[in-house]
Design a protein around this motif. Sequence first.
Motif, PDB file in Angstrom:
ATOM      1  N   VAL A 178       0.855  -1.182   0.000  1.00  0.00           N
ATOM      2  CA  VAL A 178       0.000   0.000   0.000  1.00  0.00           C
ATOM      3  C   VAL A 178       0.890   1.231   0.000  1.00  0.00           C
ATOM      4  CG1 VAL A 178      -1.749   1.306   1.268  1.00  0.00           C
ATOM      5  CG2 VAL A 178      -1.876  -1.196   1.182  1.00  0.00           C
ATOM      6  N   GLN A 179       0.631   2.144  -0.935  1.00  0.00           N
ATOM      7  CA  GLN A 179       1.492   3.291  -1.122  1.00  0.00           C
ATOM      8  C   GLN A 179       0.665   4.576  -1.113  1.00  0.00           C
ATOM      9  OE1 GLN A 179       4.976   3.074  -2.007  1.00  0.00           O
ATOM     10  NE2 GLN A 179       4.937   0.862  -1.666  1.00  0.00           N
ATOM     11  N   ARG A 180       1.281   5.653  -0.647  1.00  0.00           N
ATOM     12  CA  ARG A 180       0.692   6.975  -0.755  1.00  0.00           C
ATOM     13  C   ARG A 180       1.039   7.558  -2.132  1.00  0.00           C
ATOM     14  NH1 ARG A 180      -0.479   9.809   3.449  1.00  0.00           N
ATOM     15  NH2 ARG A 180      -1.543   7.864   3.902  1.00  0.00           N
ATOM     16  N   VAL A 181       0.054   8.031  -2.864  1.00  0.00           N
ATOM     17  CA  VAL A 181       0.296   8.616  -4.188  1.00  0.00           C
ATOM     18  C   VAL A 181      -0.204  10.055  -4.215  1.00  0.00           C
ATOM     19  CG1 VAL A 181       0.230   6.429  -5.434  1.00  0.00           C
ATOM     20  CG2 VAL A 181      -1.880   7.729  -5.125  1.00  0.00           C
ATOM     21  N   LEU A 182       0.458  10.852  -5.035  1.00  0.00           N
ATOM     22  CA  LEU A 182       0.047  12.221  -5.323  1.00  0.00           C
ATOM     23  C   LEU A 182      -0.503  12.235  -6.742  1.00  0.00           C
ATOM     24  CD1 LEU A 182      -0.007  15.255  -4.558  1.00  0.00           C
ATOM     25  CD2 LEU A 182       2.339  15.422  -5.434  1.00  0.00           C
ATOM     26  N   ILE A 183      -1.710  12.738  -6.923  1.00  0.00           N
ATOM     27  CA  ILE A 183      -2.383  12.656  -8.217  1.00  0.00           C
ATOM     28  C   ILE A 183      -1.930  13.781  -9.143  1.00  0.00           C
ATOM     29  CG2 ILE A 183      -4.616  12.616  -9.397  1.00  0.00           C
ATOM     30  CD1 ILE A 183      -4.027  10.181  -7.620  1.00  0.00           C
TER      31      ILE A 183
ATOM     32  N   ASP B 268      -4.302   6.737  -0.707  1.00  0.00           N
ATOM     33  CA  ASP B 268      -3.660   5.450  -0.474  1.00  0.00           C
ATOM     34  C   ASP B 268      -4.139   4.463  -1.534  1.00  0.00           C
ATOM     35  OD1 ASP B 268      -2.360   6.389   1.741  1.00  0.00           O
ATOM     36  OD2 ASP B 268      -3.792   5.567   3.180  1.00  0.00           O
ATOM     37  N   VAL B 269      -3.200   3.747  -2.163  1.00  0.00           N
ATOM     38  CA  VAL B 269      -3.549   2.765  -3.193  1.00  0.00           C
ATOM     39  C   VAL B 269      -2.789   1.470  -2.934  1.00  0.00           C
ATOM     40  CG1 VAL B 269      -3.980   4.566  -4.913  1.00  0.00           C
ATOM     41  CG2 VAL B 269      -1.723   3.490  -4.793  1.00  0.00           C
ATOM     42  N   ARG B 270      -3.346   0.376  -3.459  1.00  0.00           N
ATOM     43  CA  ARG B 270      -2.658  -0.914  -3.390  1.00  0.00           C
ATOM     44  C   ARG B 270      -2.108  -1.243  -4.779  1.00  0.00           C
ATOM     45  NH1 ARG B 270      -2.575  -4.676   0.319  1.00  0.00           N
ATOM     46  NH2 ARG B 270      -4.423  -3.814   1.357  1.00  0.00           N
TER      47      ARG B 270
ATOM     48  N   MET C 171      -7.676   1.756  -5.627  1.00  0.00           N
ATOM     49  CA  MET C 171      -7.858   2.599  -4.454  1.00  0.00           C
ATOM     50  C   MET C 171      -8.076   1.755  -3.207  1.00  0.00           C
ATOM     51  SD  MET C 171      -7.805   5.756  -3.669  1.00  0.00           S
ATOM     52  CE  MET C 171      -7.977   6.440  -5.310  1.00  0.00           C
ATOM     53  N   VAL C 172      -7.420   2.164  -2.132  1.00  0.00           N
ATOM     54  CA  VAL C 172      -7.623   1.517  -0.839  1.00  0.00           C
ATOM     55  C   VAL C 172      -8.491   2.386   0.050  1.00  0.00           C
ATOM     56  CG1 VAL C 172      -6.505   0.715   1.282  1.00  0.00           C
ATOM     57  CG2 VAL C 172      -5.490   0.210  -0.947  1.00  0.00           C
ATOM     58  N   LYS C 173      -8.093   3.648   0.169  1.00  0.00           N
ATOM     59  CA  LYS C 173      -8.843   4.588   1.011  1.00  0.00           C
ATOM     60  C   LYS C 173      -9.035   5.854   0.209  1.00  0.00           C
ATOM     61  CE  LYS C 173      -6.554   2.783   5.138  1.00  0.00           C
ATOM     62  NZ  LYS C 173      -5.619   3.090   6.239  1.00  0.00           N
ATOM     63  N   SER C 174     -10.234   6.089  -0.218  1.00  0.00           N
ATOM     64  CA  SER C 174     -10.513   7.262  -1.045  1.00  0.00           C
ATOM     65  C   SER C 174     -10.706   8.479  -0.157  1.00  0.00           C
ATOM     66  CB  SER C 174     -11.766   7.027  -1.901  1.00  0.00           C
ATOM     67  OG  SER C 174     -11.983   8.105  -2.755  1.00  0.00           O
TER      68      SER C 174
ATOM     69  N   VAL D 297       2.942   3.559   3.380  1.00  0.00           N
ATOM     70  CA  VAL D 297       2.690   2.291   4.045  1.00  0.00           C
ATOM     71  C   VAL D 297       3.291   1.193   3.185  1.00  0.00           C
ATOM     72  CG1 VAL D 297       0.941   0.772   5.014  1.00  0.00           C
ATOM     73  CG2 VAL D 297       0.529   3.236   4.903  1.00  0.00           C
ATOM     74  N   GLN D 298       4.214   0.435   3.714  1.00  0.00           N
ATOM     75  CA  GLN D 298       4.859  -0.641   2.992  1.00  0.00           C
ATOM     76  C   GLN D 298       4.280  -1.967   3.456  1.00  0.00           C
ATOM     77  OE1 GLN D 298       7.035  -0.215   0.599  1.00  0.00           O
ATOM     78  NE2 GLN D 298       7.331   1.983   0.809  1.00  0.00           N
ATOM     79  N   GLY D 299       3.773  -2.756   2.497  1.00  0.00           N
ATOM     80  CA  GLY D 299       3.276  -4.077   2.831  1.00  0.00           C
ATOM     81  C   GLY D 299       2.112  -4.086   3.783  1.00  0.00           C
ATOM     82  N   GLY D 300       1.415  -2.944   3.895  1.00  0.00           N
ATOM     83  CA  GLY D 300       0.241  -2.865   4.731  1.00  0.00           C
ATOM     84  C   GLY D 300       0.527  -2.659   6.193  1.00  0.00           C
ATOM     85  N   ALA D 301       1.802  -2.487   6.594  1.00  0.00           N
ATOM     86  CA  ALA D 301       2.125  -2.310   7.997  1.00  0.00           C
ATOM     87  C   ALA D 301       2.929  -1.033   8.171  1.00  0.00           C
ATOM     88  CB  ALA D 301       2.944  -3.492   8.501  1.00  0.00           C
TER      89      ALA D 301
END
Length: 489
Positions: A406-411, A449-451, A464-467, A484-488
């Motif tokens: 899971v990664q934080r992305v900037l659109i 946050d995206v997977r 999308m994980v958390k919109s 977030v790396q690997g969900g943790a």
Amino acid sequence: MTGGSPRRRPVDLPASRRTLGRRPPQPASVGFVSLGCPKALVDSERILTRLRAEGYAISPTYRDADLVIVNTCGFIDAAVEESVHAIGEALAENGKVIVTGCLGARTGAGGESWVRGIHPAVLAVTGPDATDQVLDAVHTHLARPHEPFFDLLPPAGVKLTPRHYAYLKIAEGCNQSCSFCVIPSMRGKLVSRPIGEVVREAERLVQQGVRELLIVSQDTGAYGVDVRGRTDFVNGRPVRTGIQELAIELGRLGVWVRLHYIYPYPHIDRLTDLMAQGKILPYLDVPFQHAHPRVLRLMRRPASAERNMDRIAAWRAVCPGLSIRSTFIAGFPGETESEFEYLIEFLKQAQLDRVGCFAYSPVQGAAANELPEPVPEPVREARRARLMQVQAEISRRRLAARIGTVQRVLIDQALPGGGIGRTGCEAPEIDGVVRISTTGPLQIGAFYDVRIVDSDEHDLSAVMVKSRSESELAESGLTGSDSVQGGAR
């Protein structure tokens, strides 16, 4: 040499507002073409800001402009050709052209302007970082409007990047003497900006909506060396002028801070501590250029391959999520086949995340032109292609390892059914992207946050994980630098 081919940036800014109750006279209009690297882009932004402050309009077309400014690049042959063509096009379409930038600093054998030798009809020629001289030339050939429109200027001035990211140039010039480069002769020796001034500009950019600061100069790691770490004031506090201190100050602003053009000096090791703490992005743009010690000596580079491998290992030990980008030159004069194979082996061991490679191109005035045993052009191109083929497989494996995280992305771009963004590991324009699928709309310049679900040798695919919008992230206490790396956590 730390970037790809030059990008043309035709400038199209909003039209001036009309005053209530009457139609104001049309202000004098300037067309603008910006070429080359981010340092040149910052020069363009400064010139445009001054023009707008003085009341000039900025024309998106040659036809509607009273004159045209072309900010040139003169680093490699492709950049020179692009710049010469742009000047010729502006002359043909408009007729009144002012030339600035690195190519403007090039001189002929007798000291005359090289640009004027190609295009004698240009109105004026200046070198890089010459805002005052460019404005003087504009004033000479185009009368200054009577009333400046200061109300049209945003707090941080005119920007040529999207609203959510901006380049922040912290120094001008370079003290290195690399044999393939003529930048010091064009831009001069290193001159660092006062740290207080840099931070104030960064604060204005953030207030204006910027969410990612891309820190650039010719030698970013040397920031402050020329002034021996002189103390300046940041919001009333005395702060030493240096790259680590600047990173700390910028890290307080709550936005992504990305460092470009970092030579592998020993003191850079301390920056990885800040990256591991989430103060700045875990990203280093390090132009290694080669790996073989003899070729590095011919290039007059400041580091050896053995120490570079040790540094890469040490950086990753401190900050395991670090993304390293670099550039290399294939076919440098005198490079043997075995020395090129040494470079290939270095790539395989270093496992760099992003790599660009140039086939060596002679640059007028560079010391490398006088080196014996030049490599034939077909061999140079073949070596460049092979290096990029090896790197493509490395990149494919490293990106595949991120699937499931899971990664934080900037659109950067919103599209039907999703959008395009970047994680902290990807810089705009030069690295890959994350292609996001989602049922809801995405906001440009917001964090999500995206997977990661798929990858190739350049790009990632995600869902999308958390919109959550940026405001929701702020309320939760998270910032754009969180990942977030690997969900943790």
